[in-house]
Design an enzyme around this catalytic site. Structure first.
Site, PDB file in Angstrom:
ATOM      1  N   MET A  48       0.819  -1.056  -0.166  1.00  0.00           N
ATOM      2  CA  MET A  48       0.187   0.097  -0.001  1.00  0.00           C
ATOM      3  C   MET A  48       0.796   1.209  -0.042  1.00  0.00           C
ATOM      4  O   MET A  48       0.333   2.300  -0.363  1.00  0.00           O
ATOM      5  CB  MET A  48      -0.912  -0.061   1.173  1.00  0.00           C
ATOM      6  N   LYS A  49       2.093   1.180   0.301  1.00  0.00           N
ATOM      7  CA  LYS A  49       2.975   2.292   0.449  1.00  0.00           C
ATOM      8  C   LYS A  49       3.201   2.964  -0.799  1.00  0.00           C
ATOM      9  O   LYS A  49       3.712   4.122  -0.974  1.00  0.00           O
ATOM     10  CB  LYS A  49       4.348   1.868   1.112  1.00  0.00           C
ATOM     11  N   ASP A  50       2.835   2.343  -2.115  1.00  0.00           N
ATOM     12  CA  ASP A  50       3.053   2.915  -3.210  1.00  0.00           C
ATOM     13  C   ASP A  50       2.146   4.114  -3.269  1.00  0.00           C
ATOM     14  O   ASP A  50       2.730   5.085  -3.923  1.00  0.00           O
ATOM     15  CB  ASP A  50       2.399   2.051  -4.608  1.00  0.00           C
ATOM     16  N   ALA A  53       3.972   6.852  -1.557  1.00  0.00           N
ATOM     17  CA  ALA A  53       5.139   7.387  -2.199  1.00  0.00           C
ATOM     18  C   ALA A  53       4.793   8.323  -3.337  1.00  0.00           C
ATOM     19  O   ALA A  53       5.531   9.404  -3.500  1.00  0.00           O
ATOM     20  CB  ALA A  53       6.056   6.015  -2.892  1.00  0.00           C
TER      21      ALA A  53
END
Length: 462
Positions: A48-50, A53
């Protein structure tokens, strides 16, 4: 929220719009309500960190903090680093990722594959130490002209990414029917951003935070005081300081889930449903099911699976690692055998007619050492591959395809029976680096490195 098209202009267009999947009704017979899983590990970077970012980078560009030719420098437990690498590669930025050494080897390898300069720091240092990964990232960014440090732990754009992306996406998928949302917090951006959006849509939505023991967040939420942190193994969640991206006022309750339960649940979910989360996803689901058991049949609970299990094959999904660190039952010293000292490793057998070239591949590339040589399938053990002689042949530039293993043979080390007491392995390895173990007619290697890990599996109060 834009819909994905059949053809994306860049990989960045593939971020978001991840599926919401119903947990099978029979997964927990005590649960009567609907439990939905947001499969956010299906983002391009595997987590989910995309989302954060891309949002943080675009925000930094607008604010003039990140300019063409600049370098992104971030501290990460791996997933934000990978997301930033994806964004950096697509937009043409250089990137440095600072990561603690407790993170899985798969994560570190992935960061390098995605083009990052990776700096690995010790995990066993206090947060105020100059060696702490957050401090190292800040220092590196300050020393490089044109560098930008996102500082995800205290960056409100982290929280906003989920407010503007993940939350409305999930709300639409649920058709606006959501009673409880359950999620862990590391930076706090996911939990806080989504909670803020859901509360704005319906103040009755309950927000449940999840924490590993050793993190300070659950304690701080309950008592409004910072306690001492202690080590925990689940990655990507929990914290040793209060992050600025986290808003405890939006949270209605907190659950604390032991590491072992998180890992067991992740493995069970993968084996029984094909849904393949990391340890934090297992943690979230343990807490979600605990809450779901108290809800009526017409309620809807959603939790999120933040990252992909493939990033944890050497940890959460390795029985060796689980045994070594006590997440599977120990073996009493009165019952343990040599077999209990064995590890999941590559195995191979050579026949005397095989080429030295093939043997070098098995010993060098696949790491099978010592490498047994047999007369034939199930045949007599003739010895082991002579690595010293192979090194000489390689240095001389010989054609190894034309030389047989029969001409590169050394005497076999001690051969132990797999059912022998574990002390036999300790005694044998006092005098050499490696031995062979006869496991139902197969000769498998056991070395000192194996013992360094495996001896921790023993219960000495047996």
């Amino acid at each position: 929220m834009s819909e994905k098209t059949q053809i994306c202009e860049t990989i960045l267009d593939a971020i978001g719009n991840t599926p919401l999947v119903r947990l099978p009704r029979d997964f927990d017979p005590e649960v009567k309500c609907e439990v939905l899983l947001k499969i956010d590990y299906l983002n391009p970077g595997g987590s989910m960190k995309d989302r954060i970012a891309l949002h943080m980078v675009r925000a930094a560009e607008k604010k003039g903090l990140l300019k063409p030719g600049g370098r992104i420098v971030e501290c990460s437990s791996g997933n934000t680093g990978a997301g930033l690498c994806v964004v950096a590669a697509a937009l043409g930025y250089d990137i440095t990722v600072v990561i603690p050494d407790k993170m899985s080897s798969e994560k570190i390898a992935a960061l390098r594959a995605l083009g990052a300069d990776v700096v690995v720091t010790p995990c066993n240092v206090d947060i105020e130490s100059p060696m702490h990964y957050t401090k190292v990232a800040g220092r590196i960014a300050s020393e490089i002209e044109g560098a930008w440090w996102p500082d995800q732990y205290h960056n409100r754009d982290n929280t906003d990414a989920h407010y503007y992306s993940t939350a409305p996406e999930l709300w639409e998928q649920c058709g606006g029917k959501l009673d409880v949302f359950v999620a862990g917090a590391g930076t706090g951006g996911t939990l806080s951003g989504m909670a803020r959006y859901f509360k704005e849509q319906n103040p009755k939505v309950k927000i449940v935070g999840v924490d590993p023991p050793g993190s300070i967040l659950a304690h701080y939420w309950q008592h409004q005081e910072i306690c001492d942190s202690s080590p925990y193994a689940v990655e990507g969640v929990g914290e040793e300081e209060v992050p600025g991206a986290w808003d405890p006022h939006l949270i209605d309750s907190y659950e604390v889930v032991p590491d072992g339960e998180s890992f067991a649940m992740a493995r069970r979910l993968a084996a029984e449903t094909g849904i393949f989360p990391g340890g934090s996803g297992g943690m979230n689901l343990v807490a979600a099911l605990k809450v779901a058991r108290t809800l009526p049949a017409d309620a809807c609970l959603v939790t999120i699976l933040p990252d992909y299990g493939k990033a944890y094959l050497s940890k959460v999904y390795s029985e060796d690692w689980l045994r070594d660190f006590g997440y599977l039952p120990k073996v009493g010293i009165n019952n343990a055998t040599v077999l209990d000292m064995m590890r999941e490793k590559n195995k191979a057998v050579l026949f005397s007619v095989d080429s030295v070239s093939w043997a070098v591949r098995q010993a060098g590339e696949r790491g099978v050492r010592p490498l047994p040589v047999q007369a034939g399938l199930g045949g007599k053990l003739l010895g082991v591959f002579d690595e010293d002689r192979a090194l000489e042949l390689l240095a001389e530039g010989k054609d190894l395809d034309g030389i047989s293993v029969a001409d590169c043979l050394a005497a076999a080390p001690a051969v132990l029976d797999s059912h022998a007491p574990w002390q036999d392995a300790v005694e044998a390895l006092k005098h050499c680096e490696g031995v062979l173990v006869d496991v139902r007619g197969e000769y498998l290697p056991l070395d000192r490195r194996d013992l360094l890990q495996a001896l921790k599996r023993l219960e000495h109060n047996d």
